[in-house]
Design an enzyme around this catalytic site. Structure first.
Site, PDB file in Angstrom:
ATOM      1  N   SER A  22       0.809  -1.218   0.000  1.00  0.00           N
ATOM      2  CA  SER A  22       0.000   0.000   0.000  1.00  0.00           C
ATOM      3  C   SER A  22       0.843   1.269   0.000  1.00  0.00           C
ATOM      4  O   SER A  22       0.394   2.317  -0.478  1.00  0.00           O
ATOM      5  CB  SER A  22      -0.937   0.012   1.211  1.00  0.00           C
ATOM      6  N   GLY A  59      -2.012  -4.254   1.219  1.00  0.00           N
ATOM      7  CA  GLY A  59      -2.136  -5.461   2.023  1.00  0.00           C
ATOM      8  C   GLY A  59      -1.182  -6.573   1.665  1.00  0.00           C
ATOM      9  O   GLY A  59      -1.095  -7.575   2.377  1.00  0.00           O
ATOM     10  N   ASN A  90       3.860  -5.446   5.714  1.00  0.00           N
ATOM     11  CA  ASN A  90       2.681  -6.202   6.150  1.00  0.00           C
ATOM     12  C   ASN A  90       3.056  -7.499   6.840  1.00  0.00           C
ATOM     13  O   ASN A  90       2.347  -7.951   7.742  1.00  0.00           O
ATOM     14  CB  ASN A  90       1.742  -6.452   4.962  1.00  0.00           C
ATOM     15  N   ASP A 171      -4.936   6.945   9.698  1.00  0.00           N
ATOM     16  CA  ASP A 171      -4.645   5.601  10.206  1.00  0.00           C
ATOM     17  C   ASP A 171      -3.260   5.498  10.847  1.00  0.00           C
ATOM     18  O   ASP A 171      -2.928   4.493  11.474  1.00  0.00           O
ATOM     19  CB  ASP A 171      -4.791   4.550   9.098  1.00  0.00           C
ATOM     20  N   HIS A 174      -0.120   5.219   6.730  1.00  0.00           N
ATOM     21  CA  HIS A 174       0.129   5.589   5.337  1.00  0.00           C
ATOM     22  C   HIS A 174       0.396   7.089   5.225  1.00  0.00           C
ATOM     23  O   HIS A 174      -0.389   7.887   5.735  1.00  0.00           O
ATOM     24  CB  HIS A 174      -1.074   5.205   4.471  1.00  0.00           C
TER      25      HIS A 174
END
Length: 196
Positions: A22, A59, A90, A171, A174
């Site tokens: 991502s 992801g 991840n 979040d 990012h």
């Protein structure tokens, strides 16, 4: 009768494939503000007429990246002049064993080397809550793999951005558009060197 000499074909613009998760895909941002588009703009500003294609999938673990590498390369329709490999975050966030991420990254680098495609390997840091042993193994795999495969290493993809809340989306994972621009400015010189 004079014959015109055939015009020399213009050199093809370098093709860079940003292959990752991502962070590469530009999660949460319009495409024009994501990493590939911003890197392309920055390189062109510096006089490198490169095209940067987005190979990021939100992801993705290193295993998922490995699974889609070959069809992703086929989809480019041309052999890239550089692949920026940005995977592993991840794996770390899910607490997967560093040895597993390392083995999958090793396979990715082996495949790219077999195709004579230059690589810039982008490293990642472990979150503090993962513990010192995990961090040592996880963070150490990037320089070890770069040495093994003889590829360029950019030690930390989020250098200059990590730990600065105002450079991240809500979040906390990012980068926002300002954060992406900092990532791009810092990695662009390494991408230019790796292209040569």
């Amino acid at each position: 009768m004079l014959l015109a000499a055939p015009a020399a074909a213009a050199p093809r613009a370098p093709l860079i494939w940003a292959f990752g998760d991502s962070l590469t895909a530009g999660y949460g941002l319009p495409p024009a503000q994501g990493f590939p588009a911003r890197l392309q703009a920055e390189l062109r500003r510096q006089g490198v007429a490169a095209t940067v294609r987005n190979g990021g999938v939100a992801g993705d673990t290193a295993a998922q990246g490995r699974a889609r590498l070959r069809w992703g390369l086929r989809g480019l329709k041309a052999v890239p002049d550089l692949v920026i490999v940005e995977l592993g975050a991840n794996d770390m966030l899910r607490g997967l064993p560093p040895a597993q991420a390392r083995a999958n990254l090793d396979s990715i680098l082996t495949e790219l080397r077999a195709r004579n495609i230059p690589v810039l390997l982008a490293g990642m840091r472990a979150a503090p809550n993962m513990g010192a042993d995990y961090a040592r193994a996880f963070e150490g795999m990037y320089p070890a793999l770069a040495r093994k495969h003889g590829v360029a290493l950019y030690p930390f993809f989020l250098d200059g951005v990590a730990g600065q809340r105002d450079l991240f989306q809500g979040d906390g994972l990012h980068p926002n558009a300002r954060g992406v621009d900092i990532v791009v400015r810092r990695i662009a010189p390494a991408a230019r060197r790796a292209l040569k």
